[in-house]
Design a protein around this motif. Sequence first.
Motif, PDB file in Angstrom:
ATOM      1  N   LEU A  32       0.862  -1.182   0.000  1.00  0.00           N
ATOM      2  CA  LEU A  32       0.000   0.000   0.000  1.00  0.00           C
ATOM      3  C   LEU A  32       0.893   1.225   0.000  1.00  0.00           C
ATOM      4  O   LEU A  32       2.104   1.112   0.198  1.00  0.00           O
ATOM      5  CB  LEU A  32      -0.882   0.049   1.253  1.00  0.00           C
ATOM      6  CG  LEU A  32      -2.170  -0.743   1.277  1.00  0.00           C
ATOM      7  CD1 LEU A  32      -2.820  -0.644   2.659  1.00  0.00           C
ATOM      8  CD2 LEU A  32      -3.134  -0.239   0.225  1.00  0.00           C
ATOM      9  N   ALA A  33       0.281   2.381  -0.176  1.00  0.00           N
ATOM     10  CA  ALA A  33       1.023   3.635  -0.064  1.00  0.00           C
ATOM     11  C   ALA A  33       0.333   4.508   0.974  1.00  0.00           C
ATOM     12  O   ALA A  33      -0.832   4.287   1.311  1.00  0.00           O
ATOM     13  CB  ALA A  33       1.077   4.349  -1.413  1.00  0.00           C
ATOM     14  N   VAL A  34       1.070   5.490   1.481  1.00  0.00           N
ATOM     15  CA  VAL A  34       0.530   6.440   2.449  1.00  0.00           C
ATOM     16  C   VAL A  34       0.779   7.844   1.910  1.00  0.00           C
ATOM     17  O   VAL A  34       1.912   8.189   1.561  1.00  0.00           O
ATOM     18  CB  VAL A  34       1.184   6.280   3.836  1.00  0.00           C
ATOM     19  CG1 VAL A  34       0.641   7.322   4.811  1.00  0.00           C
ATOM     20  CG2 VAL A  34       0.974   4.874   4.376  1.00  0.00           C
ATOM     21  N   GLU A  35      -0.295   8.632   1.831  1.00  0.00           N
ATOM     22  CA  GLU A  35      -0.203  10.037   1.401  1.00  0.00           C
ATOM     23  C   GLU A  35      -0.155  10.899   2.653  1.00  0.00           C
ATOM     24  O   GLU A  35      -1.123  10.955   3.414  1.00  0.00           O
ATOM     25  CB  GLU A  35      -1.418  10.419   0.553  1.00  0.00           C
ATOM     26  CG  GLU A  35      -1.427  11.855   0.091  1.00  0.00           C
ATOM     27  CD  GLU A  35      -0.395  12.153  -0.991  1.00  0.00           C
ATOM     28  OE1 GLU A  35       0.294  13.185  -0.885  1.00  0.00           O
ATOM     29  OE2 GLU A  35      -0.280  11.367  -1.951  1.00  0.00           O
ATOM     30  N   PRO A  36       0.986  11.583   2.909  1.00  0.00           N
ATOM     31  CA  PRO A  36       1.063  12.449   4.084  1.00  0.00           C
ATOM     32  C   PRO A  36       0.065  13.603   3.984  1.00  0.00           C
ATOM     33  O   PRO A  36      -0.311  14.022   2.889  1.00  0.00           O
ATOM     34  CB  PRO A  36       2.494  12.992   4.056  1.00  0.00           C
ATOM     35  CG  PRO A  36       3.240  12.116   3.110  1.00  0.00           C
ATOM     36  CD  PRO A  36       2.227  11.564   2.142  1.00  0.00           C
ATOM     37  N   GLU A  37      -0.344  14.098   5.136  1.00  0.00           N
ATOM     38  CA  GLU A  37      -1.299  15.204   5.181  1.00  0.00           C
ATOM     39  C   GLU A  37      -0.722  16.446   4.510  1.00  0.00           C
ATOM     40  O   GLU A  37       0.482  16.695   4.576  1.00  0.00           O
ATOM     41  CB  GLU A  37      -1.632  15.550   6.631  1.00  0.00           C
ATOM     42  CG  GLU A  37      -2.384  14.466   7.353  1.00  0.00           C
ATOM     43  CD  GLU A  37      -2.689  14.850   8.800  1.00  0.00           C
ATOM     44  OE1 GLU A  37      -2.612  16.049   9.143  1.00  0.00           O
ATOM     45  OE2 GLU A  37      -3.005  13.941   9.566  1.00  0.00           O
ATOM     46  N   ASP A  38      -1.610  17.231   3.881  1.00  0.00           N
ATOM     47  CA  ASP A  38      -1.198  18.521   3.327  1.00  0.00           C
ATOM     48  C   ASP A  38      -0.722  19.400   4.472  1.00  0.00           C
ATOM     49  O   ASP A  38      -1.316  19.412   5.552  1.00  0.00           O
ATOM     50  CB  ASP A  38      -2.369  19.208   2.610  1.00  0.00           C
ATOM     51  CG  ASP A  38      -2.670  18.585   1.263  1.00  0.00           C
ATOM     52  OD1 ASP A  38      -1.781  17.921   0.696  1.00  0.00           O
ATOM     53  OD2 ASP A  38      -3.798  18.750   0.778  1.00  0.00           O
ATOM     54  N   GLY A  39       0.345  20.133   4.235  1.00  0.00           N
ATOM     55  CA  GLY A  39       0.868  21.052   5.232  1.00  0.00           C
ATOM     56  C   GLY A  39       1.861  20.427   6.188  1.00  0.00           C
ATOM     57  O   GLY A  39       2.508  21.141   6.952  1.00  0.00           O
ATOM     58  N   ALA A  40       2.007  19.091   6.174  1.00  0.00           N
ATOM     59  CA  ALA A  40       2.983  18.438   7.049  1.00  0.00           C
ATOM     60  C   ALA A  40       4.388  18.828   6.601  1.00  0.00           C
ATOM     61  O   ALA A  40       4.695  18.799   5.417  1.00  0.00           O
ATOM     62  CB  ALA A  40       2.812  16.929   7.000  1.00  0.00           C
ATOM     63  N   THR A  41       5.230  19.231   7.557  1.00  0.00           N
ATOM     64  CA  THR A  41       6.581  19.688   7.198  1.00  0.00           C
ATOM     65  C   THR A  41       7.693  18.882   7.847  1.00  0.00           C
ATOM     66  O   THR A  41       8.819  18.935   7.386  1.00  0.00           O
ATOM     67  CB  THR A  41       6.774  21.174   7.570  1.00  0.00           C
ATOM     68  OG1 THR A  41       6.543  21.328   8.967  1.00  0.00           O
ATOM     69  CG2 THR A  41       5.852  22.065   6.767  1.00  0.00           C
ATOM     70  N   GLU A  42       7.407  18.167   8.910  1.00  0.00           N
ATOM     71  CA  GLU A  42       8.447  17.363   9.542  1.00  0.00           C
ATOM     72  C   GLU A  42       7.833  16.036   9.969  1.00  0.00           C
ATOM     73  O   GLU A  42       7.311  15.905  11.070  1.00  0.00           O
ATOM     74  CB  GLU A  42       9.043  18.094  10.742  1.00  0.00           C
ATOM     75  CG  GLU A  42      10.304  17.427  11.230  1.00  0.00           C
ATOM     76  CD  GLU A  42      11.092  18.298  12.192  1.00  0.00           C
ATOM     77  OE1 GLU A  42      11.482  17.752  13.244  1.00  0.00           O
ATOM     78  OE2 GLU A  42      11.306  19.472  11.916  1.00  0.00           O
ATOM     79  N   VAL A  43       7.910  15.070   9.074  1.00  0.00           N
ATOM     80  CA  VAL A  43       7.293  13.770   9.300  1.00  0.00           C
ATOM     81  C   VAL A  43       8.391  12.748   9.554  1.00  0.00           C
ATOM     82  O   VAL A  43       9.339  12.642   8.773  1.00  0.00           O
ATOM     83  CB  VAL A  43       6.440  13.352   8.079  1.00  0.00           C
ATOM     84  CG1 VAL A  43       5.950  11.923   8.223  1.00  0.00           C
ATOM     85  CG2 VAL A  43       5.278  14.314   7.900  1.00  0.00           C
ATOM     86  N   GLU A  44       8.237  12.000  10.639  1.00  0.00           N
ATOM     87  CA  GLU A  44       9.169  10.918  10.928  1.00  0.00           C
ATOM     88  C   GLU A  44       8.642   9.635  10.309  1.00  0.00           C
ATOM     89  O   GLU A  44       7.531   9.214  10.613  1.00  0.00           O
ATOM     90  CB  GLU A  44       9.338  10.731  12.437  1.00  0.00           C
ATOM     91  CG  GLU A  44      10.215  11.764  13.062  1.00  0.00           C
ATOM     92  CD  GLU A  44      10.659  11.390  14.463  1.00  0.00           C
ATOM     93  OE1 GLU A  44      10.208  10.357  15.014  1.00  0.00           O
ATOM     94  OE2 GLU A  44      11.461  12.148  15.008  1.00  0.00           O
ATOM     95  N   ALA A  45       9.444   9.045   9.452  1.00  0.00           N
ATOM     96  CA  ALA A  45       9.127   7.730   8.896  1.00  0.00           C
ATOM     97  C   ALA A  45       9.788   6.699   9.797  1.00  0.00           C
ATOM     98  O   ALA A  45      10.987   6.798  10.089  1.00  0.00           O
ATOM     99  CB  ALA A  45       9.644   7.616   7.471  1.00  0.00           C
ATOM    100  N   VAL A  46       8.991   5.717  10.245  1.00  0.00           N
ATOM    101  CA  VAL A  46       9.493   4.688  11.155  1.00  0.00           C
ATOM    102  C   VAL A  46       9.520   3.346  10.442  1.00  0.00           C
ATOM    103  O   VAL A  46       8.874   3.153   9.413  1.00  0.00           O
ATOM    104  CB  VAL A  46       8.634   4.619  12.438  1.00  0.00           C
ATOM    105  CG1 VAL A  46       8.635   5.963  13.168  1.00  0.00           C
ATOM    106  CG2 VAL A  46       7.211   4.177  12.141  1.00  0.00           C
ATOM    107  N   SER A  47      10.255   2.419  11.009  1.00  0.00           N
ATOM    108  CA  SER A  47      10.353   1.098  10.404  1.00  0.00           C
ATOM    109  C   SER A  47       9.034   0.346  10.517  1.00  0.00           C
ATOM    110  O   SER A  47       8.478   0.225  11.613  1.00  0.00           O
ATOM    111  CB  SER A  47      11.466   0.283  11.063  1.00  0.00           C
ATOM    112  OG  SER A  47      11.587  -0.960  10.407  1.00  0.00           O
TER     113      SER A  47
END
Length: 157
Positions: A32-47
Motif C-alpha cells: 500500500l502507499a501512504v499520502e502524508p497530510e497537506d501542510g505536514a513539514t516534519e514527518v518521521e518515517a518509522v520502520s
Amino acid sequence: MTEVLAPLPGRAVPLADVPDPVFAGLVVGAGLAVEPEDGATEVEAVSPVAGRVMKVHPHAFVVLDEGGAGVLVHLGIDTVRMDGRGFTVHVADGDEVERGARMITFDPTAVRSAGYSAVCPVVVMQSTADSIGSAVPAGSTVAPGRPLFTWSPPAAP
C-alpha cells in the motif's frame, strides 16, 4: 505472516493510484502507499517491521525482517532527484531496528513544492498482490506504528 506497520501518518492509497508505473504495476512488489497530510513539514518515517536495514537513502529504505522479507518504504515519487534536500537519515546500512524505530525525517511540503508527489509506497519486495491481506481500506487515516497490511509468503511447493 508478517504484519507491516504504517511508517508515517496519512491516508492509505492503493499502489494502483501511485503516480509511478513501477509501483502502480507492482513491479517492485505489492503493498500500500501512504499520502502524508497537506501542510505536514516534519514527518518521521518509522520502520514498518523489525529487522536489519539493508539499504538506506535519504528518500527510501529497505528493512529485511526476521523471515527474510524485504520491506521498502519510498518517501515520495522521484524524490531521488532532490539529492537529500528535505530529508534527514537517522540509521545506517546494517543497523538492527525494532518496529517503529525512527528511520528518516522528511518534509512532504518541500517534496510537493519541488514538483514531486509525496505519496509513500510501502512494499514487500518481490511479493504478489495475492500475498497481501488484512489491508486497511483505501482512504483510511493511518498512524505510524499501527497495522497497514499483512503479508504471507507463498506456500512451499
